[in-house]
Design a protein around this motif. Structure first.
Motif, PDB file in Angstrom:
ATOM      1  N   SER A  52     -15.538 -20.313  32.786  1.00 25.74           N
ATOM      2  CA  SER A  52     -14.382 -21.173  33.006  1.00 25.74           C
ATOM      3  C   SER A  52     -13.411 -21.056  31.844  1.00 25.74           C
ATOM      4  O   SER A  52     -13.801 -20.819  30.705  1.00 25.74           O
ATOM      5  N   LYS A  53     -12.152 -21.258  32.140  1.00 25.30           N
ATOM      6  CA  LYS A  53     -11.122 -21.208  31.111  1.00 25.30           C
ATOM      7  C   LYS A  53     -11.367 -22.308  30.083  1.00 25.30           C
ATOM      8  O   LYS A  53     -11.615 -23.461  30.434  1.00 25.30           O
ATOM      9  N   GLN A  54     -11.310 -21.957  28.798  1.00 26.65           N
ATOM     10  CA  GLN A  54     -11.594 -22.885  27.723  1.00 26.65           C
ATOM     11  C   GLN A  54     -10.323 -23.193  26.932  1.00 26.65           C
ATOM     12  O   GLN A  54      -9.228 -22.901  27.372  1.00 26.65           O
ATOM     13  N   GLN A  55     -10.494 -23.726  25.717  1.00 25.10           N
ATOM     14  CA  GLN A  55      -9.384 -24.157  24.887  1.00 25.10           C
ATOM     15  C   GLN A  55      -8.450 -23.005  24.542  1.00 25.10           C
ATOM     16  O   GLN A  55      -8.882 -21.890  24.278  1.00 25.10           O
ATOM     17  N   GLY A  56      -7.130 -23.289  24.534  1.00 24.38           N
ATOM     18  CA  GLY A  56      -6.151 -22.270  24.168  1.00 24.38           C
ATOM     19  C   GLY A  56      -6.151 -21.115  25.146  1.00 24.38           C
ATOM     20  O   GLY A  56      -6.430 -21.275  26.338  1.00 24.38           O
ATOM     21  N   ASP A  57      -5.853 -19.916  24.653  1.00 18.46           N
ATOM     22  CA  ASP A  57      -5.824 -18.724  25.496  1.00 18.46           C
ATOM     23  C   ASP A  57      -7.084 -17.883  25.351  1.00 18.46           C
ATOM     24  O   ASP A  57      -7.118 -16.724  25.762  1.00 18.46           O
ATOM     25  N   GLY A  58      -8.133 -18.443  24.746  1.00 21.53           N
ATOM     26  CA  GLY A  58      -9.421 -17.776  24.760  1.00 21.53           C
ATOM     27  C   GLY A  58      -9.917 -17.326  23.400  1.00 21.53           C
ATOM     28  O   GLY A  58      -9.247 -17.468  22.365  1.00 21.53           O
ATOM     29  N   LEU A  59     -11.142 -16.769  23.408  1.00 17.35           N
ATOM     30  CA  LEU A  59     -11.740 -16.167  22.222  1.00 17.35           C
ATOM     31  C   LEU A  59     -10.999 -14.902  21.827  1.00 17.35           C
ATOM     32  O   LEU A  59     -10.356 -14.256  22.657  1.00 17.35           O
ATOM     33  N   VAL A  60     -11.125 -14.516  20.553  1.00 19.19           N
ATOM     34  CA  VAL A  60     -10.607 -13.229  20.092  1.00 19.19           C
ATOM     35  C   VAL A  60     -11.668 -12.155  20.360  1.00 19.19           C
ATOM     36  O   VAL A  60     -12.812 -12.277  19.923  1.00 19.19           O
ATOM     37  N   TRP A  61     -11.277 -11.112  21.087  1.00 20.30           N
ATOM     38  CA  TRP A  61     -12.149  -9.962  21.365  1.00 20.30           C
ATOM     39  C   TRP A  61     -11.541  -8.721  20.714  1.00 20.30           C
ATOM     40  O   TRP A  61     -10.319  -8.540  20.743  1.00 20.30           O
ATOM     41  N   VAL A  62     -12.375  -7.872  20.146  1.00 20.05           N
ATOM     42  CA  VAL A  62     -11.905  -6.631  19.529  1.00 20.05           C
ATOM     43  C   VAL A  62     -12.878  -5.508  19.856  1.00 20.05           C
ATOM     44  O   VAL A  62     -14.061  -5.747  20.096  1.00 20.05           O
ATOM     45  N   TRP A  63     -12.369  -4.266  19.870  1.00 16.15           N
ATOM     46  CA  TRP A  63     -13.230  -3.099  19.999  1.00 16.15           C
ATOM     47  C   TRP A  63     -12.494  -1.864  19.502  1.00 16.15           C
ATOM     48  O   TRP A  63     -11.311  -1.900  19.238  1.00 16.15           O
ATOM     49  N   GLY A  64     -13.233  -0.788  19.329  1.00 15.73           N
ATOM     50  CA  GLY A  64     -12.721   0.376  18.608  1.00 15.73           C
ATOM     51  C   GLY A  64     -13.215   0.273  17.171  1.00 15.73           C
ATOM     52  O   GLY A  64     -14.344  -0.141  16.916  1.00 15.73           O
ATOM     53  N   VAL A  65     -12.382   0.614  16.210  1.00 17.98           N
ATOM     54  CA  VAL A  65     -12.753   0.455  14.803  1.00 17.98           C
ATOM     55  C   VAL A  65     -12.754  -1.033  14.466  1.00 17.98           C
ATOM     56  O   VAL A  65     -11.781  -1.746  14.731  1.00 17.98           O
ATOM     57  N   LEU A  66     -13.843  -1.520  13.876  1.00 19.33           N
ATOM     58  CA  LEU A  66     -13.939  -2.907  13.435  1.00 19.33           C
ATOM     59  C   LEU A  66     -13.893  -3.019  11.921  1.00 19.33           C
ATOM     60  O   LEU A  66     -13.158  -3.830  11.372  1.00 19.33           O
ATOM     61  N   LYS A  67     -14.710  -2.221  11.260  1.00 22.38           N
ATOM     62  CA  LYS A  67     -14.749  -2.189   9.801  1.00 22.38           C
ATOM     63  C   LYS A  67     -14.809  -0.739   9.374  1.00 22.38           C
ATOM     64  O   LYS A  67     -15.884  -0.188   9.144  1.00 22.38           O
ATOM     65  N   GLY A  68     -13.636  -0.122   9.283  1.00 30.08           N
ATOM     66  CA  GLY A  68     -13.568   1.307   9.014  1.00 30.08           C
ATOM     67  C   GLY A  68     -14.219   1.711   7.714  1.00 30.08           C
ATOM     68  O   GLY A  68     -14.796   2.799   7.613  1.00 30.08           O
ATOM     69  N   SER A  69     -14.149   0.857   6.697  1.00 28.05           N
ATOM     70  CA  SER A  69     -14.754   1.192   5.401  1.00 28.05           C
ATOM     71  C   SER A  69     -16.267   1.316   5.510  1.00 28.05           C
ATOM     72  O   SER A  69     -16.898   2.056   4.749  1.00 28.05           O
ATOM     73  N   ASN A  70     -16.853   0.556   6.462  1.00 26.98           N
ATOM     74  CA  ASN A  70     -18.310   0.552   6.620  1.00 26.98           C
ATOM     75  C   ASN A  70     -18.785   1.415   7.783  1.00 26.98           C
ATOM     76  O   ASN A  70     -19.977   1.468   8.071  1.00 26.98           O
ATOM     77  N   GLY A  71     -17.860   2.085   8.450  1.00 26.91           N
ATOM     78  CA  GLY A  71     -18.233   2.891   9.599  1.00 26.91           C
ATOM     79  C   GLY A  71     -18.687   2.060  10.783  1.00 26.91           C
ATOM     80  O   GLY A  71     -19.468   2.521  11.614  1.00 26.91           O
ATOM     81  N   GLU A  72     -18.188   0.826  10.893  1.00 25.73           N
ATOM     82  CA  GLU A  72     -18.629  -0.062  11.960  1.00 25.73           C
ATOM     83  C   GLU A  72     -17.569  -0.171  13.042  1.00 25.73           C
ATOM     84  O   GLU A  72     -16.383  -0.321  12.760  1.00 25.73           O
ATOM     85  N   GLY A  73     -18.014  -0.085  14.282  1.00 25.02           N
ATOM     86  CA  GLY A  73     -17.095  -0.206  15.396  1.00 25.02           C
ATOM     87  C   GLY A  73     -17.829  -0.632  16.643  1.00 25.02           C
ATOM     88  O   GLY A  73     -19.027  -0.907  16.622  1.00 25.02           O
ATOM     89  N   ALA A  74     -17.108  -0.714  17.745  1.00 22.32           N
ATOM     90  CA  ALA A  74     -17.696  -1.086  19.024  1.00 22.32           C
ATOM     91  C   ALA A  74     -16.974  -0.341  20.126  1.00 22.32           C
ATOM     92  O   ALA A  74     -15.746  -0.191  20.087  1.00 22.32           O
ATOM     93  N   THR A  75     -17.735   0.117  21.116  1.00 18.68           N
ATOM     94  CA  THR A  75     -17.139   0.825  22.246  1.00 18.68           C
ATOM     95  C   THR A  75     -16.995  -0.082  23.456  1.00 18.68           C
ATOM     96  O   THR A  75     -16.745   0.381  24.560  1.00 18.68           O
ATOM     97  N   HIS A  76     -17.153  -1.399  23.246  1.00 13.06           N
ATOM     98  CA  HIS A  76     -16.943  -2.381  24.301  1.00 13.06           C
ATOM     99  C   HIS A  76     -16.478  -3.677  23.633  1.00 13.06           C
ATOM    100  O   HIS A  76     -16.660  -3.864  22.424  1.00 13.06           O
ATOM    101  N   PRO A  77     -15.860  -4.593  24.384  1.00 13.93           N
ATOM    102  CA  PRO A  77     -15.339  -5.818  23.778  1.00 13.93           C
ATOM    103  C   PRO A  77     -16.431  -6.664  23.139  1.00 13.93           C
ATOM    104  O   PRO A  77     -17.473  -6.930  23.746  1.00 13.93           O
ATOM    105  N   VAL A  78     -16.195  -7.083  21.878  1.00 13.29           N
ATOM    106  CA  VAL A  78     -17.099  -8.005  21.187  1.00 13.29           C
ATOM    107  C   VAL A  78     -16.258  -9.133  20.592  1.00 13.29           C
ATOM    108  O   VAL A  78     -15.139  -8.914  20.140  1.00 13.29           O
ATOM    109  N   PRO A  79     -16.771 -10.365  20.601  1.00 16.14           N
ATOM    110  CA  PRO A  79     -15.998 -11.484  20.051  1.00 16.14           C
ATOM    111  C   PRO A  79     -15.909 -11.403  18.528  1.00 16.14           C
ATOM    112  O   PRO A  79     -16.822 -10.915  17.861  1.00 16.14           O
ATOM    113  N   ASN A  80     -14.819 -11.903  17.988  1.00 13.66           N
ATOM    114  CA  ASN A  80     -14.679 -12.075  16.550  1.00 13.66           C
ATOM    115  C   ASN A  80     -14.903 -13.554  16.246  1.00 13.66           C
ATOM    116  O   ASN A  80     -14.083 -14.403  16.596  1.00 13.66           O
TER     117      ASN A  80
END
Length: 512
Positions: free
Chosen positions: A369-397
């Motif tokens: 169900s729709k929650q507060q505001g316009d939703g959670l923040v989702w990110v994917w691709g490079v997440l922490k380039g310095s650490n070699g960390e990323g995601a190939t699918h949406p993950v919440p921040n």
């Protein structure tokens, strides 16, 4: 697993705390299993499915909608990052050039107010993840500043390679019509009017202006030209060398350079330059209608990948898939729009190395169900380039979990994200940044993979946040930034940098 490892996350309901300068907004122990996160989402989906009422028109309302910027009060424009537009637009390579030749503009690590816009009643800002120029719609007309080497500011001349401060651009004025949105590409600009008409100007060498794909249509245009679209346009986007739009009926259109399949036509348009050659080139493509399911009401254009949203919040991505930034659990290029699984979105934004959105989890086709505001923040691709960390699918921040964030206050630059909510401005970087565009202040770090508050004090009321490669801009209520320093940008245009003459080609060594 890819070179950038999938991030393992588990939802946490820890409350947001006031962050010290450059300290994490939320500290939490790391969780080692992405599977555990999926199980939690599945369990929550089951519980919500059992408890929710029978579907009605009200509970099935679309979660996605057009982005509208409302400015009921007097506004100011905050800016942080580099005022050296030529360097800022190039990112890391521009910083290296600055170290070699010196900077051609100031750098602000804490946001400052652009003084020359204080009395202009700014109501809308536009930059882009590939852009080196800025456009502001105001009560006094259109103002532009930044790079103008291809006439992308629409001033009627290429004169002035860089306009470091806002300049009134009267050629965007259309009698009886009002500009409502702007899209800034790398070297071109699109402007949408209330009538549904679109004008474009700037570089046309790759058909990104929508004026045709051969001959004089590929020339640069320093005066805005009407894009020949028969339909009434509702939204626009401009990438590195291509453009997108959707009409009021929800049909999707694309034009420009076909490389990476970023036009979504089903092909990348590659071909050999000659029958006997292995050199590959791509196609300058005229306006094309892209077959889609659902009504498209938002479009986004990153450097070489693109996205769109339906009115049901279903997201589609296509184009370059380096680092998995399309969100399809692989790094395979997509030449046609492909649905993003795992979430429904209220907005979806493309940068250079990452993609981000606001929205709600979707588990096996069942949206929460729709929650507060316009939703959670989702990110994917490079997440922490310095650490070699990323995601190939949406993950919440979860750094900003629980915040009520409006989609107009959510921005994605080339390699950083910026937003405003809860009376603060917040930013973080996916790859290291070096121009101060995160706005953490003179005593703060220049780059951080963790979301931290900008140095703008408490009680900020933002109306819009936008970001480019080396800059962040915030449109805010003037009354809420009384303690922020002001900056008066230069007014004189800067010439293009001198080009070094090429020397003779090296002599070939004689064969023995």
């Amino acid at each position: 697993r890819t070179k950038f490892e999938t991030r393992d996350l588990l939802p946490s309901r820890a409350p947001i705390r006031r962050a010290l300068p450059c300290s994490p907004l939320n500290a939490r122990p790391s969780i080692s299993s992405a599977r555990m996160a999926e199980n939690v989402l599945g369990a929550l989906a089951d519980l919500q499915e059992e408890s929710k009422p029978e579907p009605t028109a009200e509970t099935n309302e679309a979660v996605s909608s057009l982005i509208k910027v409302e400015t009921p009060n007097a506004t100011s424009v905050l800016f942080c990052g580099s005022a050296d537009f030529a360097a800022a637009a190039k990112g890391a390579s521009g910083k290296a050039q600055q170290k070699k030749d010196g900077a051609n503009g100031e750098e602000f690590r804490a946001p400052v107010i652009i003084a020359s816009l204080n009395d202009k009643k700014v109501r809308y800002l536009s930059v882009g993840p590939s852009a080196g120029h800025v456009v502001a719609l105001t009560g006094d007309g259109t103002y532009v500043w930044g790079l103008n080497g291809n006439g992308q500011l629409g001033l009627g001349t290429k004169g002035g390679y860089v306009h470091p401060g806002p300049v009134r651009a009267k050629l965007w004025d259309v009698e009886g019509d009002t500009p409502v949105a702007v899209a800034a590409g790398n070297r071109h600009t699109l402007m949408l009017y209330a009538s549904g008409t679109v004008l474009s100007c700037g570089a046309g060498d790759r058909a990104q202006l929508g004026l045709g794909h051969k001959g004089a249509a590929l020339n640069d245009q320093n005066k805005p030209q009407k894009v020949p679209l028969d339909a009434k346009v509702a939204c626009i986007a401009a990438g590195h060398d291509y453009s997108l739009c959707a009409d009021e009926g929800g049909s999707l259109y694309a034009w420009g350079w076909s490389e990476y399949g970023k036009l979504g036509t089903g092909t990348d348009g590659s071909y050999n330059t000659r029958d006997s050659s292995i050199k590959i080139t791509y196609t300058a493509t005229d306006i094309s209608k892209i077959p889609m399911e659902g009504k498209i009401i938002q479009v986004s254009a990153g450097k070489h990948h693109a996205a769109c949203l339906t009115d049901a919040g279903i997201g589609y991505t296509w184009g370059d898939n380096g680092y998995g930034k399309l969100g399809h659990r692989d790094q395979k290029q997509r030449n046609a729009p492909t649905r993003v699984q795992g979430a429904r979105f209220s907005t979806l934004l493309c940068g250079d190395v990452s993609t981000a959105g606001l929205g709600w989890p979707e588990y096996q086709g069942r949206p929460f169900s729709k929650q507060q505001g316009d939703g959670l923040v989702w990110v994917w691709g490079v997440l922490k380039g310095s650490n070699g960390e990323g995601a190939t699918h949406p993950v919440p921040n979860y750094d900003v979990q629980g915040w009520s964030i409006d989609k107009a206050n959510f921005a994605l630059g080339g390699t950083h994200c910026a937003l405003s909510g809860e009376g603060a401005g917040v930013a973080w970087a996916f790859s290291p940044v070096a121009f101060g565009q995160l706005g953490f202040g003179v005593n703060g770090v220049k780059s951080s993979h963790t979301a931290n508050k900008m140095d703008v004090g408490e009680g900020l009321v933002a109306r819009q946040v936008v970001a480019s490669v080396g800059q962040t801009h915030l449109l805010v209520d003037t009354e809420t930034v009384k303690g922020v320093e002001t900056w008066e940008p230069p007014t004189e245009p800067l010439p293009a940098p001198a080009t070094k003459p090429r020397g003779p080609p090296p002599k070939k060594k004689a064969r023995k």
